[in-house]
Write an enzyme that holds these catalytic residues in place. Structure first.
Site, PDB file in Angstrom:
ATOM      1  N   ARG A  25       0.831  -1.211   0.000  1.00  0.00           N
ATOM      2  CA  ARG A  25       0.000   0.000   0.000  1.00  0.00           C
ATOM      3  C   ARG A  25       0.863   1.257   0.000  1.00  0.00           C
ATOM      4  NH1 ARG A  25      -2.941  -4.021   1.675  1.00  0.00           N
ATOM      5  NH2 ARG A  25      -5.228  -3.994   1.657  1.00  0.00           N
ATOM      6  N   GLY A  91      -0.464 -11.468  -5.959  1.00  0.00           N
ATOM      7  CA  GLY A  91      -1.869 -11.230  -6.247  1.00  0.00           C
ATOM      8  C   GLY A  91      -2.314  -9.838  -5.851  1.00  0.00           C
ATOM      9  N   ARG A 119      -5.562 -16.766 -10.743  1.00  0.00           N
ATOM     10  CA  ARG A 119      -6.329 -16.058  -9.727  1.00  0.00           C
ATOM     11  C   ARG A 119      -7.379 -15.146 -10.369  1.00  0.00           C
ATOM     12  NH1 ARG A 119      -2.415 -14.295  -4.834  1.00  0.00           N
ATOM     13  NH2 ARG A 119      -4.463 -14.243  -3.814  1.00  0.00           N
ATOM     14  N   GLN A 164      -9.315  -7.280  -1.821  1.00  0.00           N
ATOM     15  CA  GLN A 164      -8.353  -6.610  -2.704  1.00  0.00           C
ATOM     16  C   GLN A 164      -9.033  -5.844  -3.828  1.00  0.00           C
ATOM     17  OE1 GLN A 164      -5.564  -9.631  -3.894  1.00  0.00           O
ATOM     18  NE2 GLN A 164      -4.670  -9.801  -1.849  1.00  0.00           N
ATOM     19  N   ASP A 309      -5.523 -15.552   5.787  1.00  0.00           N
ATOM     20  CA  ASP A 309      -4.123 -15.963   5.714  1.00  0.00           C
ATOM     21  C   ASP A 309      -3.704 -16.798   6.917  1.00  0.00           C
ATOM     22  OD1 ASP A 309      -3.744 -14.801   3.262  1.00  0.00           O
ATOM     23  OD2 ASP A 309      -2.837 -12.968   4.043  1.00  0.00           O
ATOM     24  N   GLN A 332     -12.898 -17.685   0.788  1.00  0.00           N
ATOM     25  CA  GLN A 332     -11.901 -17.000  -0.037  1.00  0.00           C
ATOM     26  C   GLN A 332     -10.521 -17.630   0.076  1.00  0.00           C
ATOM     27  OE1 GLN A 332     -13.245 -15.892   2.810  1.00  0.00           O
ATOM     28  NE2 GLN A 332     -12.126 -14.200   3.728  1.00  0.00           N
ATOM     29  N   ARG A 340      -6.131 -23.135  -0.563  1.00  0.00           N
ATOM     30  CA  ARG A 340      -5.458 -23.495   0.686  1.00  0.00           C
ATOM     31  C   ARG A 340      -6.259 -24.457   1.549  1.00  0.00           C
ATOM     32  NH1 ARG A 340      -2.845 -17.503   1.869  1.00  0.00           N
ATOM     33  NH2 ARG A 340      -0.975 -17.818   0.588  1.00  0.00           N
TER      34      ARG A 340
END
Length: 428
Positions: A25, A91, A119, A164, A309, A332, A340
């Protein structure tokens, strides 16, 4: 590379590296600003390098000195230096640069590596098209994509499957020529949007919001140059926090700011709720060591929607906790670098884990883990989580594609070894 991990009781101190999410960012905002900005203490990793590379390609001048960056921004006037941009494996960079490229009146082709090409980008491309961009995509809304602007502003409904998409639009809509309204019916990963909004507020970028359902951004704003220091990364700390599930371990991690907006700091409360012995500072401005001591944990049902994550590391914790652990509401996680949910289930099963997939998560029962040869699927968080599992397993665990750790945590093995973990890297 192959990461080799075997049974250990880690003891020591580890300095957590800077945040990937904050670093990217900061790089994008400095590249959009008018004047020269300084980003101090940035993450030195492949993902951060991808962000630097694409922002240079779209007109920013970036000088690197150790872990600091000096960035002469574009003032939002994007002038591509070429026709193609490569995001590598990042990503976040891919989603952010699609919006940055849409500020240009020259066409730009965005591409990435094989994994990033899988993706989804389609929902973001739809919003950019509705705001005035011309989009050419021959891969079902995935990279490579050619995009031409400039976007003008307007109203668009944003897909909230990944935060995102929204963050990308929030960072770049201030440079549209008319007001932009972003509408959402649902949103995953809310803390990452809070992080983006925190940066905008700090830099005096104007916007208004109605919760997470509507964001209104005034047009033609001027972002002034700034100086910022990147905080440490709670997502990287997750692997050291997971050591709380290994009896006999005693680790101190440094650099984390408990007042930061990062969602993955919730992992501390998740583990405490399972019985972990974690001491962390309280109060304003506290950046003090967090002490973790291995303990017997109890299974729990944990909502990971805000913290996708954390799923790989928490899957390992679930194997070591008494009873049943259910990781839920995190669909997600299937559209990250890998699926994952499926990957962690498959690889932990090779170690003897009692684990089942659900559509939006995992159900895990306490398991006696055994060393095995595992596929890291070229996913940095999968590789590091499986390495932690190896510390609790009998025998030796070997994880391939271990070079993936360079995406966010190049010195992961070094820090684990400094704490007494039996880990090493060797060439495949």
């Amino acid at each position: 590379m192959i990461l080799i991990s075997s049974k250990s009781e880690p003891k020591g101190t580890a300095a957590i590296p800077p945040s990937k999410s904050h670093t990217i960012r900061a790089i994008f905002l400095a590249s959009l600003a008018d004047g020269v900005s300084t980003v101090k203490g940035r993450l030195e990793s492949a993902d951060a390098d991808s962000a630097i590379s694409v922002c240079r390609a779209l007109g920013a001048e970036i000088d690197e000195s150790a872990d600091s960056l000096t960035i002469r921004g574009t003032g939002g006037k994007i002038k591509p230096r070429g026709k193609a941009v490569d995001v590598g494996n990042s990503g976040t960079t891919a989603r952010f640069v699609l919006s940055m490229a849409s500020l240009s009146d020259a066409p730009v082709t965005i591409d990435g590596d094989e994994q990033t090409r899988k993706r989804p980008m389609g929902p973001l491309l739809k919003s950019l098209s509705e705001l005035g961009a011309t989009v050419i995509s021959g891969n079902e809304g995935r990279l490579p994509v050619t995009i031409k602007g400039p976007i003008k502003g307007g109203i668009t409904t944003v897909d909230g499957t990944t935060s995102q998409y929204l963050s990308s639009l929030l960072l770049h809509a201030p440079f549209c020529e008319t007001e932009t309204t972003l509408l959402l019916t649902s949103l995953n990963e809310k803390p990452y949007v809070d992080m983006t909004c925190g940066w905008l507020k700090k830099l005096n970028v104007k916007f208004s919001r109605n919760g997470y359902g509507e964001f209104v951004i005034p047009p033609a704003q001027n972002l002034k140059a700034f100086s910022a220091t990147v905080p440490a990364d709670f997502s990287s700390a997750a692997f050291f926090l997971a050591l709380a599930a290994i009896p006999g371990s005693e680790v101190e991690i440094t650099g984390l700011d408990m007042n930061d907006t990062q969602g993955d700091k919730k992992m501390i409360d998740m583990l405490k709720g399972m019985g972990a012995q974690i001491e962390c500072p309280e109060g304003q401005g506290q950046i003090k060591p967090i002490k973790i001591k291995g303990a017997t944990l109890k299974g729990a049902t944990i909502d990971l929607n805000d913290t996708p994550d954390a799923l790989p590391a928490m899957a390992v914790v679930g194997c070591l906790a008494d009873g049943q652990t259910r990781l839920t509401n995190v669909p997600q996680a299937r559209i990250k670098e890998t699926d994952r949910i499926a990957v962690m289930a498959n690889e932990l099963k090779k170690m003897g884990a009692d684990i089942e997939e659900e559509s939006d998560g995992l159900v895990i029962r306490k398991s006696n883990l055994n060393g095995a040869k595992l596929n890291g699927h070229d996913d940095h968080r999968v590789v590091m989580s499986l390495a932690v599992a190896g510390l609790a397993a009998s025998g030796t665990t070997e994880i391939d594609t271990a070079q993936a750790i360079n995406v966010t945590f190049p010195n992961f093995v070094e820090l684990m070894r400094s704490c007494g973990a039996n880990m090493d890297l060797r060439r495949a």
